[in-house]
Design an enzyme around this catalytic site. Structure first.
Site, PDB file in Angstrom:
ATOM      1  N   LYS A 186      -4.868  -1.246  16.029  1.00  0.00           N
ATOM      2  CA  LYS A 186      -5.655  -0.370  14.630  1.00  0.00           C
ATOM      3  C   LYS A 186      -6.638   0.562  15.002  1.00  0.00           C
ATOM      4  O   LYS A 186      -7.044   1.549  14.790  1.00  0.00           O
ATOM      5  CB  LYS A 186      -5.964  -1.229  13.519  1.00  0.00           C
ATOM      6  CG  LYS A 186      -4.847  -1.923  13.042  1.00  0.00           C
ATOM      7  CD  LYS A 186      -3.814  -0.747  12.198  1.00  0.00           C
ATOM      8  CE  LYS A 186      -2.756  -1.075  11.145  1.00  0.00           C
ATOM      9  NZ  LYS A 186      -1.816  -0.131  10.589  1.00  0.00           N
ATOM     10  N   TYR A 223      -3.289  -6.888  16.833  1.00  0.00           N
ATOM     11  CA  TYR A 223      -3.397  -6.180  15.643  1.00  0.00           C
ATOM     12  C   TYR A 223      -4.529  -5.218  15.440  1.00  0.00           C
ATOM     13  O   TYR A 223      -4.473  -4.197  15.565  1.00  0.00           O
ATOM     14  CB  TYR A 223      -3.254  -7.241  14.296  1.00  0.00           C
ATOM     15  CG  TYR A 223      -3.316  -6.101  13.050  1.00  0.00           C
ATOM     16  CD1 TYR A 223      -2.348  -5.551  12.575  1.00  0.00           C
ATOM     17  CD2 TYR A 223      -4.364  -6.242  12.171  1.00  0.00           C
ATOM     18  CE1 TYR A 223      -2.154  -4.978  11.412  1.00  0.00           C
ATOM     19  CE2 TYR A 223      -4.605  -5.547  11.010  1.00  0.00           C
ATOM     20  CZ  TYR A 223      -3.360  -5.052  10.616  1.00  0.00           C
ATOM     21  OH  TYR A 223      -3.325  -4.331   9.532  1.00  0.00           O
ATOM     22  N   ASN A 276       2.192   5.069   7.628  1.00  0.00           N
ATOM     23  CA  ASN A 276       1.481   3.797   6.893  1.00  0.00           C
ATOM     24  C   ASN A 276       2.196   2.245   7.310  1.00  0.00           C
ATOM     25  O   ASN A 276       1.452   1.257   7.527  1.00  0.00           O
ATOM     26  CB  ASN A 276       1.520   3.926   5.318  1.00  0.00           C
ATOM     27  CG  ASN A 276       1.422   2.502   4.872  1.00  0.00           C
ATOM     28  OD1 ASN A 276       0.250   1.912   4.670  1.00  0.00           O
ATOM     29  ND2 ASN A 276       2.410   1.849   3.949  1.00  0.00           N
ATOM     30  N   ILE A 317       0.826  -1.244   0.078  1.00  0.00           N
ATOM     31  CA  ILE A 317       0.185   0.047   0.160  1.00  0.00           C
ATOM     32  C   ILE A 317       0.976   1.225  -0.009  1.00  0.00           C
ATOM     33  O   ILE A 317       0.534   2.126  -0.819  1.00  0.00           O
ATOM     34  CB  ILE A 317      -1.052   0.040   1.296  1.00  0.00           C
ATOM     35  CG1 ILE A 317      -1.831  -1.145   0.806  1.00  0.00           C
ATOM     36  CG2 ILE A 317      -1.605   1.298   1.607  1.00  0.00           C
ATOM     37  CD1 ILE A 317      -2.699  -1.285   2.311  1.00  0.00           C
ATOM     38  N   THR A 326      -1.601  -7.221  -1.528  1.00  0.00           N
ATOM     39  CA  THR A 326      -0.218  -6.901  -1.914  1.00  0.00           C
ATOM     40  C   THR A 326       0.725  -8.092  -1.949  1.00  0.00           C
ATOM     41  O   THR A 326      -0.120  -8.992  -1.818  1.00  0.00           O
ATOM     42  CB  THR A 326       0.026  -6.214  -0.592  1.00  0.00           C
ATOM     43  OG1 THR A 326       0.027  -7.038   0.468  1.00  0.00           O
ATOM     44  CG2 THR A 326      -0.654  -4.908   0.111  1.00  0.00           C
TER      45      THR A 326
END
Lengths: 250, 244
Positions: free
Chosen positions: B154, B150, B87, B18, B185
């Site tokens: 986030k 995770y 990012n 990304i 990705t």
């Protein structure tokens, strides 16, 4: 090439404010627009401002016959729709204690029923891969005194985007809500029932509640709608895009 | 003319996926981009792809001295900074019962602490009209097996933008969260395999994973003046995954 080159867009509530700014932006980016609004004089003036690639159809989204006439014109002139911006809305202010049945009905007739059938009746003309954008409001998640019917109606709109995302996914039609915060449009003075002085005070109070410290401009909302209408948002669907200077976000 | 003409941008985690797609798009729109990543080889490959309007700075966002070197490089070459795309992220999976302290530290050091200092250390170079974009995740609002660290990290990132919109009041600098869903990705394709990719595609209303370029397009929107009345927002780019 322009981002909306050759696309056909229908915009309800297109004669002023957010709808008009978006119509202008779409045409600048290569689209043909069909705008609708209830008042013929304002609609004609809007068309003059947009200048080219614009068709007007006078009508009220809460009247199903008017919607049929709108789409008959679109079908005859263009044969299809690529982008539908269901933007027409009503919002008089009325505290719970004094709100009338007429106030409630008008709010839900335009904002909920009108928007529901605006989209339903567009479906036969909507091209696969098209984009549908529904005007909701920051009030879909905020409590504001006097706005209960309006806020509830806009929460309904946000939820339409959820169900319709699934119902239209096989046609690859994306459906998103767009929730403006307070915007510098004529609506605050012309549709809410406030006096000019009250409207001025309300605008100042809104600005103090917005992290960006000001109301938005119609062009800023139009830029966000343009994003949702174009392939730039090709992986976005079911979203409620807040364009509110942070008002309902913090 | 591109919509980021003359702008200077930093993209962390910019060597692949990304971040690389966003860097590419920013450059197409006229920006100069500093990419940050930990692996020299990946940075070299990215630079070969990005061309003359990019620089690479090797470093980890969880290392504050690396961030100081990054911004010293930006300051030396340009003096100011318009866009920060924070990012860089880390995300291994461990189910409750198996979670280790190292796993929590590694995830939060990169995703939360790294994001905080990436932005804090950028501020002295930023000015009115600046745009900060934080990479969140659909996992920040949904639950999934093994995603304790995770998804919590986030969710923290999403909330950073809320506070920062207030902290940045009056500066003319906006901050928004871009939350991707399943994105194809190279790394994700490798990790998921054919079967895993199909599972993610079928879970998503749009019935496919995102192309990284589709995330890059949204980053460009948030970086540009097209989003000038947006701050503290979360823009989910998830094919509807976490929206219904």
């Amino acid at each position: 090439m322009k981002k909306l080159e050759g696309k056909v867009a229908v915009i309800t509530g297109g004669s002023s404010g957010i709808g008009l700014a978006t119509a202008k932006r779409f045409v600048e980016d290569g689209a043909h627009v069909v705008i609708t609004g209830r008042r013929e004089k304002e609609l004609k003036e809007a068309a003059a401002l947009i200048d080219s690639n614009v068709t007007t159809v006078v009508g009220d989204v809460s009247r199903l016959d008017d919607l049929d006439r709108l789409y008959a014109v679109v079908k005859e002139k263009h044969g299809h729709i690529d982008i539908l911006f269901a933007n027409a809305g009503a919002g008089t202010i009325a505290p719970l204690a004094v709100a009338t049945e007429a106030h409630f009905d008008q709010t839900f007739d335009v904002n909920v029923k009108g928007l529901f059938f605006t989209v339903q009746k567009a479906l036969p003309l909507l091209r696969d891969g098209g984009s549908v954008i529904l005007t909701s409001s920051v009030s879909n998640v905020l409590g504001l005194p006097g706005f209960s019917a309006y806020a509830a109606s806009k929460a309904a709109v946000r939820n339409f985007a959820r169900a319709w995302t699934l119902e239209l996914k096989d046609r690859n039609i994306r459906v998103n809500a767009m929730s403006p915060g307070p915007i510098e449009t004529p609506a605050l003075e012309t549709t809410t029932g406030l006096t000019p002085e009250q409207a001025r005070q309300a605008a100042a109070q809104f600005a103090s509640q917005i992290p960006m410290g000001r109301r938005g401009k119609p062009d800023e909302v139009a830029a966000a709608v343009m994003f949702l209408a174009s392939d730039e948002s090709s992986y976005i669907t079911g979203l409620d895009l807040a364009v509110d200077g942070g008002m309902a976000q913090v | 003319m591109g919509k980021l003409e003359g702008k200077v941008a930093v993209v962390t985690g910019g060597a692949t996926g990304i971040g690389l797609a966003a860097a590419k798009r920013f450059i197409e729109e006229g920006a100069f981009v500093f990419i940050v990543g930990r692996r020299q080889e990946a940075l070299d490959n990215a630079l070969a792809d990005l061309g003359a309007n990019a620089r690479a700075v090797k470093g980890s966002v969880s290392d504050l001295t690396d961030l100081d070197r990054l911004y010293a490089a930006v300051k030396d070459e340009y003096g100011t900074l318009d866009i920060v795309f924070a990012n860089a992220g880390a995300g291994s999976q461990l189910r409750l019962g198996e979670i280790t302290a190292e796993h929590i530290d590694e995830t939060f050091d990169t995703n939360v602490k790294g994001t905080i200092f990436t932005v804090q250390k950028a501020l002295p170079l930023m000015r009115e009209g600046g745009s900060i974009i934080l990479t969140g995740s659909s996992a920040g609002t949904t639950g999934a097996p093994g995603m304790t660290a995770y998804s919590a990290s986030k969710a923290a990132v999403r909330n950073l933008a809320k506070t920062w919109a207030e902290d940045l009041k009056g500066t003319g600098i906006r901050v928004n969260v871009l939350s991707p869903g399943a994105t194809a990705t190279e790394l994700a394709k490798e990790a998921l395999g054919e079967a895993g990719q199909k599972v993610f595609a079928s879970m998503t209303p749009l019935q496919r994973m995102a192309d990284p370029a589709e995330i890059g397009a949204v980053a460009a929107f948030l970086a540009s003046s097209d989003s000038s009345f947006m701050t503290a927002s979360e823009v989910a780019v998830d094919g509807g995954l976490a929206q219904l």
